[in-house]
Structure formats: C-alpha cells, structure tokens
Design a protein around this motif. Sequence first.
Motif, PDB file in Angstrom:
ATOM      1  N   VAL A 106       1.630  -2.580  10.746  1.00  0.00           N
ATOM      2  CA  VAL A 106       1.013  -3.703  10.058  1.00  0.00           C
ATOM      3  C   VAL A 106       1.234  -3.615   8.547  1.00  0.00           C
ATOM      4  O   VAL A 106       1.637  -4.584   7.907  1.00  0.00           O
ATOM      5  CB  VAL A 106      -0.506  -3.787  10.375  1.00  0.00           C
ATOM      6  CG1 VAL A 106      -1.190  -4.829   9.515  1.00  0.00           C
ATOM      7  CG2 VAL A 106      -0.710  -4.103  11.835  1.00  0.00           C
ATOM      8  N   SER A 107       0.992  -2.428   7.983  1.00  0.00           N
ATOM      9  CA  SER A 107       1.012  -2.374   6.522  1.00  0.00           C
ATOM     10  C   SER A 107       2.402  -2.105   5.962  1.00  0.00           C
ATOM     11  O   SER A 107       2.731  -2.592   4.880  1.00  0.00           O
ATOM     12  CB  SER A 107       0.026  -1.321   6.016  1.00  0.00           C
ATOM     13  OG  SER A 107       0.530  -0.044   6.305  1.00  0.00           O
TER      14      SER A 107
ATOM     15  N   LYS B 154      -3.334  -3.204   3.293  1.00  0.00           N
ATOM     16  CA  LYS B 154      -3.601  -1.933   3.961  1.00  0.00           C
ATOM     17  C   LYS B 154      -4.893  -1.967   4.773  1.00  0.00           C
ATOM     18  O   LYS B 154      -4.968  -1.394   5.859  1.00  0.00           O
ATOM     19  CB  LYS B 154      -3.671  -0.814   2.926  1.00  0.00           C
ATOM     20  CG  LYS B 154      -2.298  -0.450   2.409  1.00  0.00           C
ATOM     21  CD  LYS B 154      -2.375   0.467   1.221  1.00  0.00           C
ATOM     22  CE  LYS B 154      -0.971   0.808   0.757  1.00  0.00           C
ATOM     23  NZ  LYS B 154      -0.975   1.466  -0.546  1.00  0.00           N
ATOM     24  N   LEU B 155      -5.906  -2.666   4.220  1.00  0.00           N
ATOM     25  CA  LEU B 155      -7.172  -2.751   4.949  1.00  0.00           C
ATOM     26  C   LEU B 155      -6.985  -3.434   6.292  1.00  0.00           C
ATOM     27  O   LEU B 155      -7.590  -3.062   7.299  1.00  0.00           O
ATOM     28  CB  LEU B 155      -8.197  -3.528   4.125  1.00  0.00           C
ATOM     29  CG  LEU B 155      -9.097  -2.669   3.228  1.00  0.00           C
ATOM     30  CD1 LEU B 155     -10.095  -3.544   2.499  1.00  0.00           C
ATOM     31  CD2 LEU B 155      -9.806  -1.612   4.054  1.00  0.00           C
ATOM     32  N   MET B 156      -6.131  -4.446   6.292  1.00  0.00           N
ATOM     33  CA  MET B 156      -5.778  -5.156   7.518  1.00  0.00           C
ATOM     34  C   MET B 156      -5.181  -4.175   8.529  1.00  0.00           C
ATOM     35  O   MET B 156      -5.525  -4.204   9.721  1.00  0.00           O
ATOM     36  CB  MET B 156      -4.758  -6.246   7.160  1.00  0.00           C
ATOM     37  CG  MET B 156      -4.243  -7.012   8.332  1.00  0.00           C
ATOM     38  SD  MET B 156      -5.398  -8.310   8.747  1.00  0.00           S
ATOM     39  CE  MET B 156      -4.315  -9.367   9.679  1.00  0.00           C
TER      40      MET B 156
ATOM     41  N   VAL C 222      -8.134   0.110  14.211  1.00  0.00           N
ATOM     42  CA  VAL C 222      -9.454   0.405  14.766  1.00  0.00           C
ATOM     43  C   VAL C 222      -9.757  -0.506  15.961  1.00  0.00           C
ATOM     44  O   VAL C 222     -10.244  -0.045  17.003  1.00  0.00           O
ATOM     45  CB  VAL C 222     -10.542   0.289  13.680  1.00  0.00           C
ATOM     46  CG1 VAL C 222     -11.931   0.336  14.298  1.00  0.00           C
ATOM     47  CG2 VAL C 222     -10.390   1.410  12.667  1.00  0.00           C
ATOM     48  N   VAL C 223      -9.432  -1.794  15.822  1.00  0.00           N
ATOM     49  CA  VAL C 223      -9.689  -2.722  16.926  1.00  0.00           C
ATOM     50  C   VAL C 223      -8.897  -2.308  18.160  1.00  0.00           C
ATOM     51  O   VAL C 223      -9.422  -2.283  19.283  1.00  0.00           O
ATOM     52  CB  VAL C 223      -9.325  -4.174  16.502  1.00  0.00           C
ATOM     53  CG1 VAL C 223      -9.301  -5.087  17.715  1.00  0.00           C
ATOM     54  CG2 VAL C 223     -10.311  -4.678  15.472  1.00  0.00           C
TER      55      VAL C 223
ATOM     56  N   LEU D 206       3.251   5.872   3.753  1.00  0.00           N
ATOM     57  CA  LEU D 206       2.926   5.835   2.324  1.00  0.00           C
ATOM     58  C   LEU D 206       1.446   6.168   2.170  1.00  0.00           C
ATOM     59  O   LEU D 206       0.643   5.825   3.027  1.00  0.00           O
ATOM     60  CB  LEU D 206       3.205   4.439   1.755  1.00  0.00           C
ATOM     61  CG  LEU D 206       4.663   3.989   1.778  1.00  0.00           C
ATOM     62  CD1 LEU D 206       4.782   2.573   1.268  1.00  0.00           C
ATOM     63  CD2 LEU D 206       5.519   4.928   0.968  1.00  0.00           C
ATOM     64  N   PRO D 207       1.091   6.845   1.072  1.00  0.00           N
ATOM     65  CA  PRO D 207      -0.328   7.151   0.897  1.00  0.00           C
ATOM     66  C   PRO D 207      -1.162   5.875   0.877  1.00  0.00           C
ATOM     67  O   PRO D 207      -0.746   4.860   0.312  1.00  0.00           O
ATOM     68  CB  PRO D 207      -0.386   7.882  -0.438  1.00  0.00           C
ATOM     69  CG  PRO D 207       0.943   7.707  -1.061  1.00  0.00           C
ATOM     70  CD  PRO D 207       1.916   7.386   0.010  1.00  0.00           C
ATOM     71  N   ILE D 208      -2.317   5.920   1.510  1.00  0.00           N
ATOM     72  CA  ILE D 208      -3.174   4.742   1.557  1.00  0.00           C
ATOM     73  C   ILE D 208      -3.666   4.424   0.155  1.00  0.00           C
ATOM     74  O   ILE D 208      -3.665   3.271  -0.273  1.00  0.00           O
ATOM     75  CB  ILE D 208      -4.361   4.987   2.511  1.00  0.00           C
ATOM     76  CG1 ILE D 208      -3.821   5.343   3.898  1.00  0.00           C
ATOM     77  CG2 ILE D 208      -5.263   3.759   2.606  1.00  0.00           C
ATOM     78  CD1 ILE D 208      -4.867   5.807   4.871  1.00  0.00           C
TER      79      ILE D 208
END
Lengths: 283, 315
Positions: free
Chosen positions: A50-51, A58-60, A66-67, A118-120
């Motif tokens: 996704v990211s 990134k939050l997405m 998690v979902v 990549l680092p968050i």
Amino acid sequence: MLQILIQGLLLSGLYALIAMGFTLIFSIGRVLNLAYGAYLMVGGYMYFWVSQTLGMPKLMGVAVAVVLGVLMGVLKYRLIVKTLKGDHVAVEISTLILAVVIQAGIVLVFGDSSKILLPIVPGVINVAGASVTHNILIATLISWAVLLGLYAFVRLTHTGRAMQAVSMDAKGAAISGIDPDRINLITWGISGALGALGGVFFASYTQLSPSMWVAPLIISVAVVIVGGIGSIIGTLVVAHIVGFLEVIVVATLAPELRGVFTMLLIIGVLVTRPQGLFGREEL
Amino acid sequence: MGLRWFHFVLWGGLIAGMLLLPQVVSNGTLRTMIFANYLAIFAISWDVLSGRTGYVSFGHPFLIGIGAYTTAILTKRFDVPVEISIPVAVLVTMIAGLIVLLPALRIRGSYFALVTLAFMELLYQLVQVIRPDLTGGTRGMSGIQTLTRGAANGYYLSTALMLGVAVSMWLLMKTRLGTALAAIGMNEESVRGSGLSTTRLKAFAFLTSAFIAGLGGAFYVHYLGSLAPRALFDINFLFTIIVAALLGGTSTIIGPMIGAFFMTFLLEYLRPVLPGAERYFVYGAIALLLYMYQPKGLVELVQRGFQRLRKGGVA
C-alpha cells in the motif's frame, strides 16, 4: 553499555507487542496458533504494497494491514479452529500447514527476494550518546501504547472481563451467560490486529522476506512458554528477557548467535519448569 | 499376531512391482521415485513416533539432519569410509533422539511439539556458526561421496532401503509392542495402569524413530552428494514429512508410503506450472483440505471403498 540498555528496551517493547497476540489466543482459546507468524508477514507485506508500491499514505498502509490481520484472525477461527473443535494437535498441524500456504502465497505475489521497507518515520535521534532511529523509537512507543490499551480493555470493559472469564473456565463462563464463541472470535480478531501491526514494525526493523515469519513465531513461542500460560505480566517480563538476551548476544558475542540463546532458553525452561516461570495467572 | 496370507501377497506384489519398475519408466520418473522413497522413509520414521504415540514431533529434520551431517562430515572431512560413517551416523542420531526424549518424559502435547521445533531451529543456527570449517556454515557442503551412479541404481538402493524399513516396521507394529505404542497415543494413563512402563515404551518409540531418521538421512545425503542447512532444517521440509504421513494415514505403514508418493508426484507435476516455492501454495492448500476433511488419510478412503465393494458382493 547505555547503547545495549536502550536497544534492549526498544527491541523488547516490539517483542512484547508481537508476543501478546500469540499469548492471547493461547490463554483464551487454549490453542497454539502456529500461523501467527504469518499475520506478521502479511501485515508487513500489506504495508509495503500500500505505502511503497501504490504510494498511498503510510497510515493508510498500517490501517489496511491491521484490517487484513483482523480478517485473517476471524477467518482462521471460523474456518479452521472451530471446525476442528478444540483438537489441539490438529489445530497446531493445520495452522502450521496454513503458515506454509501463506508463505507460498507471498512468494507467488511478491516474489522470492527480500525487500527493504522504508522507515515509517525517518531520522535518527541521539539519546545520551546512543543513536536511536526514530523508526524503532516510534514503533516501541506505539507498542507500549497498544499494550496499555489492551490491558485497560481486558481489565475495564465488559468484553475484556468476559475474555478473562473464558480464559479461566469456558464452561463456567458459558453458564453465566457469556457466549464463548463470540469471545473467541473477538480474541482471534484482536490477535490478528496485534500480529499485523507488530509485523509492520518488525519488517521495518529487519526486512521483508517470505521466511520472515519463523523468527517472530519462535520469539512468541519462547515468551508464551517461558512466561507461563497467558499472563500479560509474564509476557512483558519474558519479552524483555528475550529482547535483552538478543541485544547482549549480538553486541558481545556474535550476531549469528542471536537466536541460539532464545532457543536454549525455551528448551531449558521446558525441561526444568514445564509450567513456565510465572505459572498460571489470570490473563 | 494378526498376520494374514493376503498381507504377504500384497507386500510381495508391491516389492515385485517396485523392483520391475525401472524396466518400464524413464530415468526422470525414477529420480522422482527416489525422492518419494526417501520421503517415505522419513514419514514412516515420523509416524512411528508421532502417529502412534501422539507425541507430535516438529523437529524431525533435527534427527534427519544429525544423521546427514554426521556421515557427511566423517566422509568428507576425515575420509572415513561410508561402511563405518553410516552406522556411526545412525548411532549419533539415536543418541540425539535420547536427548529429545528427556523433555518428552515431562511434557506432552503442544509443549512437546514446541520443544522439538526449538531443537530444530537451534541446530539450524548452530551448524552455521559453530565450526563452519567442518559443517560448511551457511552454504552447507558439496562433493560428498555418492554411493551409486545412475538413476536406476539409486532407485534400487532407495527402494530396498525403504521397503526394508517398511516391512520391518510393519512386522514390529504387529507385535504387542506396536499395540502398546498405539495405546499410548489413545490413553497414556491406562497404559500405565495396566502395568506397562510408558517411559520404556516411549524410549523405544524415540529410538526406533531416530534409527530410521538417521538411516534415511545418511543414505539421502550420500545420494544427493550435498547438503545445505536451509534445505534441511526448514519448515517446508518438516511440513512435507508431516503432511506425507498425515495425508496417507497415520498409524499405518502403507499410509506414509502412499502419502510420500502422492506428495512427491504432486510437487513434480506442479513444477512446470509453478517452478519455485509457489508450488507449496497449491500443495499446502490440498494438504490442508484433505487433513481437515479426511483426518484419517487416504488409506481410510481406500479401505472404505474396499469394504463397500465387499458388501456389495455379498448383497
């Protein structure tokens, strides 16, 4: 010295988060979910997809991971654990097979080679002479926040108390009007979420590869065994033992020996104290 | 002992059929059969311990690996002849089996499975770090002496070994000892209650299982001529062994054999479609479905089919 202390604390916080989801299932459902490591892997890969592949926020990525973790947990309970009706050995074997299937599925979709996440949160901070990446610092802080939230949930909410009741005596809980099936389902969902979130952090700490699920599974197993059946305090303490053990071994002996002492710890504790260091304690 | 004449006819037919096979099939198929033979040996070894006594071992690659590594190190690094190194390897594997037995005397069920898994991971990490000059470290070893040349010879050797193990295990399991082992899997307390030493029975199951695993591991490494820690102490390898035994049917001898052949050929036929590790996706999905809906294995299916035929004949 300080470096070891800080690294140890950070790694242990992450391990505590990873192990908690595994402990929950063991404590409430009384089964070992050997596909637990696969939650972490799927969480990590989902975040990556996704990211980094789709380029979304990134939050997405974390949210999708998690979902999906929750979904996997719930599905696994409905389709496998419930079908096998508490046959522990059968659940262990089938979750092990499932882990292999998921690993092969990851290879099918993402290929065999390992991937760097990549680092968050990029950046490095200096804490009293020890350099710490923002990434692992944030991961640890969030891990602790999630663990505290979980502790509050289990202690304070009605559902949480029902979970404790089921973990102590499923039949008794059923008599007093709790639906153990529903509680189990919730537990598997939470476990999936914790696993997927832990996976995102774990992958950003190491890297993504189709065999990355074995190491965190072994760590979770160690924590459950050494900590004793499903105690939150036991999980926290043993996650720190394992985390510090690894950091100390890597710093003073050799990086390749990282897992050896964890394994020796499992074997040693199982042989001398099969009930674990903390014995049976309520959740 | 429950031996019937038709058992011997069936075994005889199987042995004759397997020995005649190189006359009719290609070398490629024979090589696949060699792998199936070794997998069958490993699956029988797993079944003797886990299928019968109910002590599920997740560490069988640990035993196989000890056998393989011992003979490989002895022949390659110390120029020991294989006639000596293979028996030594089997002996060392049995000693390792005794070490795993110690925790098994105190723990059971899930915990036992986990401790065996820990043993496997421990050895996987140790062979890479301790004395890489002997073990070959992460890369493993190559150029290990091979016993035979050519597909047909390798096939005869592995077939003889597999059938030897299968028939002797079958005879052993027909004795009272075999019955007692299976009884442990059903109810350990009542076995103890009837005056038998469960410790001694378990020790026997471990030693037999380790003996077969060591024998198979040693011959396997001398067939391959190489070994790698990644391929040996690997969850996929463990998975293949367990699934072969479960799929065919545990607590039987023919079951693990059928399972091993089914699995090997399935993997082989998937190779053109899915060349890499993706094969395990299909493979595992089939294994999972079969395990969940046919937990007694393919043998049970065949037996039920026979019974239906027989009943149909009477009526």
